[in-house]
Design a protein around this motif. Structure first.
Motif, short mmCIF file in Angstrom:
data_model
loop_
_atom_site.label_atom_id
_atom_site.label_comp_id
_atom_site.label_asym_id
_atom_site.label_seq_id
_atom_site.Cartn_x
_atom_site.Cartn_y
_atom_site.Cartn_z
N SER A 95 70.46 70.24 51.98
CA SER A 95 71.53 70.01 52.94
C SER A 95 72.80 70.66 52.40
O SER A 95 73.19 70.42 51.26
CB SER A 95 71.76 68.51 53.11
N GLU A 96 73.43 71.47 53.23
CA GLU A 96 74.57 72.25 52.74
C GLU A 96 75.84 71.41 52.61
O GLU A 96 76.86 71.90 52.16
CB GLU A 96 74.77 73.48 53.62
N ASN A 97 75.77 70.16 53.02
CA ASN A 97 76.91 69.27 52.81
C ASN A 97 76.96 68.75 51.38
O ASN A 97 77.96 68.17 50.97
CB ASN A 97 76.82 68.07 53.75
N LEU A 98 75.87 68.91 50.65
CA LEU A 98 75.80 68.35 49.29
C LEU A 98 76.72 69.07 48.34
O LEU A 98 76.76 70.30 48.31
CB LEU A 98 74.37 68.44 48.75
N THR A 99 77.46 68.28 47.52
CA THR A 99 78.23 68.90 46.44
C THR A 99 77.33 69.00 45.22
O THR A 99 76.24 68.41 45.18
CB THR A 99 79.46 68.04 46.08
N VAL A 100 77.81 69.76 44.22
CA VAL A 100 77.05 69.96 43.00
C VAL A 100 76.70 68.59 42.38
O VAL A 100 75.54 68.33 42.02
CB VAL A 100 77.85 70.82 42.01
N LYS A 101 77.70 67.73 42.28
CA LYS A 101 77.47 66.44 41.61
C LYS A 101 76.49 65.57 42.41
O LYS A 101 75.64 64.91 41.83
CB LYS A 101 78.80 65.70 41.43
N GLU A 102 76.61 65.60 43.75
CA GLU A 102 75.68 64.81 44.57
C GLU A 102 74.24 65.30 44.38
O GLU A 102 73.32 64.50 44.27
CB GLU A 102 76.06 64.92 46.06
N LEU A 103 74.08 66.63 44.33
CA LEU A 103 72.73 67.18 44.17
C LEU A 103 72.15 66.79 42.81
O LEU A 103 71.01 66.34 42.71
CB LEU A 103 72.75 68.70 44.35
N VAL A 104 72.97 66.93 41.76
CA VAL A 104 72.50 66.59 40.41
C VAL A 104 72.20 65.08 40.34
O VAL A 104 71.22 64.66 39.72
CB VAL A 104 73.53 67.03 39.34
N SER A 105 73.04 64.27 41.02
CA SER A 105 72.84 62.81 41.01
C SER A 105 71.48 62.42 41.59
O SER A 105 70.91 61.39 41.20
CB SER A 105 73.92 62.11 41.84
N LEU A 106 70.97 63.22 42.52
CA LEU A 106 69.66 62.90 43.11
C LEU A 106 68.56 62.89 42.05
O LEU A 106 67.51 62.28 42.22
CB LEU A 106 69.31 63.90 44.22
N GLY A 107 68.82 63.57 40.92
CA GLY A 107 67.86 63.55 39.81
C GLY A 107 67.64 62.14 39.27
O GLY A 107 66.60 61.85 38.67
N ARG A 108 68.60 61.25 39.48
CA ARG A 108 68.46 59.87 38.96
C ARG A 108 67.61 59.01 39.90
O ARG A 108 67.44 57.81 39.66
CB ARG A 108 69.85 59.22 38.77
N PHE A 109 67.12 59.61 40.98
CA PHE A 109 66.37 58.89 42.01
C PHE A 109 65.29 57.95 41.44
O PHE A 109 65.23 56.78 41.82
CB PHE A 109 65.75 59.89 42.99
N PRO A 110 64.42 58.43 40.52
CA PRO A 110 63.34 57.52 40.06
C PRO A 110 63.86 56.37 39.18
O PRO A 110 63.15 55.41 38.95
CB PRO A 110 62.43 58.43 39.22
N HIS A 111 65.11 56.49 38.72
CA HIS A 111 65.61 55.50 37.75
C HIS A 111 66.46 54.40 38.39
O HIS A 111 66.60 53.33 37.82
CB HIS A 111 66.44 56.19 36.67
N ASN A 112 67.09 54.71 39.56
CA ASN A 112 68.02 53.70 40.08
C ASN A 112 67.36 52.79 41.13
O ASN A 112 66.22 53.01 41.54
CB ASN A 112 69.32 54.33 40.59
N ASN A 113 68.10 51.77 41.58
CA ASN A 113 67.52 50.75 42.47
C ASN A 113 67.39 51.25 43.91
O ASN A 113 67.74 52.39 44.21
CB ASN A 113 68.34 49.45 42.40
N TRP A 114 66.92 50.38 44.80
CA TRP A 114 66.59 50.83 46.17
C TRP A 114 67.83 51.23 46.97
O TRP A 114 67.73 51.91 47.98
CB TRP A 114 65.78 49.77 46.91
N LEU A 115 69.00 50.81 46.50
CA LEU A 115 70.23 51.23 47.18
C LEU A 115 70.77 52.54 46.60
O LEU A 115 71.77 53.07 47.06
CB LEU A 115 71.30 50.14 47.05
#
Lengths: 267, 344
Positions: A95-115
């Motif tokens: 999604s082209e709305n994503l900033t660099v930090k938002e995209l990198v943050s998605l890497g934490r997906f398997p580690h963080n809670n359901w929210l």
């Protein structure tokens, strides 16, 4: 006291890869330890991506098994597996709305809670990943505004933020200029050796791979060779790689050289 | 930073929604003073208000506003989910062909009987005829899409299948229209205009139930939808069960769109336009920020459209579907001209 040797970080046993039960390569035995950077080389269509997809469980093996830290990869749940192995794919769509930090943050997906709320540990992992790839200054930029080279670093940072022991990259230096290619190889080597990760990358940059990788997997002529660059040179495996006598491998420099025709003479 | 912006816009949207809803309650062919509208709304019956006014507000105008809130928020959310699922800014509930399925069901009920020589009079005259026909139509298309989704791993193919279903059901409706009498055709056309005010209290409860189920399932998928912003392969590599997630999103969207279309008629453009409208002032893709705002602004848009449809000061009411398109189409065109590119 006898200590049991640690299982390899990533290994395969009698692995056959391919599509629709038709093996491309059979009986592949690979074993990699933490801290190794491994280049996968083969001509277009040779099966580099198929090997990576099989290792990352995107496609099932035709036969055989893949082991992560000695444990059959099939026995991992999707979430558990995502904590062990991350990928950097070719042709990313995002999604082209994503900033660099938002995209990198998605890497934490398997580690963080359901929210998806980021803990302090998540945030420090993200900042570390950004600084390792030297893209902290780009944090708030939109990914759509970045050059191909910068974008590739962002996707590698996303994989680093996922904080897995194994990272697989499919042709991460495609479309990059020579300087960015050099930077990406350097950064990957640094991450592999300093953070003790196993990094496998499919690449066409054999010259760079020969200089910097700890091991090279050669997919050639229906066979898979897996060895250190030095052993491959000693075994004269690189000389027969290209079907042209104008592409020559120079052993002492560990590089391929190209002899172009002199078109001035043919005028 | 964007979270704060989302919160601020969310609060602004909610306050505006409150004002617009009260203004909408005050609109209509019977003029009722604002003070009496507020009294009826917040204090129930009071001695000073006329019983007729009370009846109009509580039994006609208030349910209509509630329906507008459910329809706007539900369609906005469905549009956002579809755009992320298909990674396509042009996706919306319509693209899956769900509304077309509902239209086919209604067309078969109203006009099919005559064309096929079967009497549908009883069902047609019953209060439940249209909603059941529309729901069955939506459900049939939904099941076909789910079956296709099970076979097709590629969402682009699924999108094309959705468009094909819409074309297919549309052509059947055209054939039925061609062979039907002018009286029946008129009846069908009236349903396609859409109406927020034709629901009984039972209808409203059924719609609310489907809305809650759809939204509930949808909220469960928000984190996974954020992972899908990088495409299905990345989502899978981060531990998302992509197939299960796709099913959940399709079922949630079907519940919401199917029930809305059944009771209110096909409402165009809201599902497609609202997510783009919200992204234009909250430039984020994070679903935890977008979803509440899309629901609030979808509801706001729908109540505004309904207020316009009532043509204040006149005795006429415009078809709601025409108003949403009149409003929605220029919004999308304006966004396209203003922004270089639409995102999902």
């Amino acid at each position: 006291m006898d200590t049991k040797p640690l299982p390899a970080a990533l290994s395969t046993k009698a692995l056959s890869i391919g599509y629709s039960k038709k093996p491309l390569f059979s009986n592949i035995q690979l074993s990699f330890d933490k801290g190794e950077l491994i280049g996968i080389f083969g001509i277009n269509g040779s099966g580099k991506s198929t090997l990576l997809k099989t290792l990352s469980k995107e496609i099932p093996p035709v036969r055989g098994q893949v082991f992560i830290q000695g444990k059959d990869s099939v026995s991992f749940s999707a979430k558990e597996f995502a904590k062990e192995l991350s990928v950097v794919l070719t042709h990313p769509s995002f999604s082209e709305n994503l900033t660099v930090k938002e995209l990198v943050s998605l890497g934490r997906f398997p580690h963080n809670n359901w929210l998806g709320i980021l803990s302090d540990k998540d945030k420090s992992n993200i900042n570390d990943a950004l600084s390792q790839m030297h893209i902290s200054a780009l944090s708030h930029r939109k990914c759509a505004e970045l050059s191909d080279g910068q974008l590739q670093k962002v996707f590698i940072a996303r994989a680093l933020a996922q904080n897995t022991d194994i990272i697989l990259l499919d042709e991460p230096t495609n479309h990059l200029d020579l300087h960015f290619k050099f930077q990406v190889f350097n950064l990957l080597k640094q991450v592999a050796s300093q953070q003790k990760k196993v990094i496998l990358l499919a690449t066409h940059e054999l010259n760079m791979a020969m200089q910097i990788c700890d091991k090279i997997i050669l997919l050639h002529d229906g066979k898979i060779l897996n060895d250190t660059p030095e052993e491959l040179i000693r075994g004269k495996h690189l000389e027969k790689l290209f079907p042209s006598d104008r592409v020559k491998f120079k052993e002492e420099a560990k590089i391929f050289q190209f002899q172009f025709k002199d078109f001035k003479d043919s005028k | 930073m964007k979270g704060n912006r989302g919160l601020i816009y969310g609060i602004i949207g909610l306050i505006s929604l409150g004002f617009v809803s009260i203004a909408n309650l005050n609109l209509g062919s019977v003029p009722i003073p604002l003070s009496d509208t507020l009294k009826i709304l917040f204090q129930g019956s009071t001695a000073s208000t006329e019983y007729t006014w009370e009846y109009i507000i509580l039994n006609y105008r208030l349910p209509k506003v509630i329906v507008a809130l459910l329809v706007g928020s539900g369609l906005g959310l469905s549009g956002l989910f579809m755009q992320t699922l298909f990674q396509n800014p042009m996706a919306g509930p319509y693209v899956l062909g769900l509304s077309s399925g509902a239209s086919l069901g209604v067309a078969l009920l109203i006009m099919g009987g005559g064309a096929l020589g079967i009497s549908t009079g009883n069902l047609l005259s019953s209060h439940w005829g249209l909603p059941i026909a529309a729901s069955v139509g939506s459900l049939m298309v939904m099941l076909a899409i789910v079956a296709a989704a099970f076979r097709l791993k590629n969402t682009m193919k699924l999108l094309i299948v959705g468009i094909m279903f819409a074309a297919l059901t549309g052509s059947v409706v055209t054939v039925l229209s061609y062979f039907s009498s002018s009286e029946l055709l008129q009846r069908f056309v009236f349903w396609t205009f859409g109406s927020l005010g034709n629901l009984s209290s039972v209808d409203l409860k059924v719609l609310l139930l489907f809305w809650i189920m759809g939204i509930g399932i949808g909220l469960f998928c928000l984190k996974n939808l954020n992972a899908l912003l990088l495409g299905e392969k990345y989502a899978q590599s981060m531990g998302v069960n992509v197939i299960r997630n796709r099913w959940l999103v399709i079922v949630a969207t079907s519940f919401i769109t199917g029930s809305i279309t059944a009771f209110v008629g096909p409402i165009a453009f809201v599902g497609l336009a609202v997510p783009h409208l919200v992204r234009s002032f909250i430039p984020t893709s994070n679903h935890f920020i977008l979803v509440p705002n899309v629901m609030v602004y979808g509801a706001l848009l729908m109540v505004v459209c309904d207020s316009i449809a009532q043509l204040p000061g006149s005795q006429h009411i415009l078809p709601i579907n025409a108003v949403t398109s009149l409003f929605g189409a220029p919004v999308v065109i304006w966004l396209l001209l203003r922004k270089r590119k639409l995102n999902f």
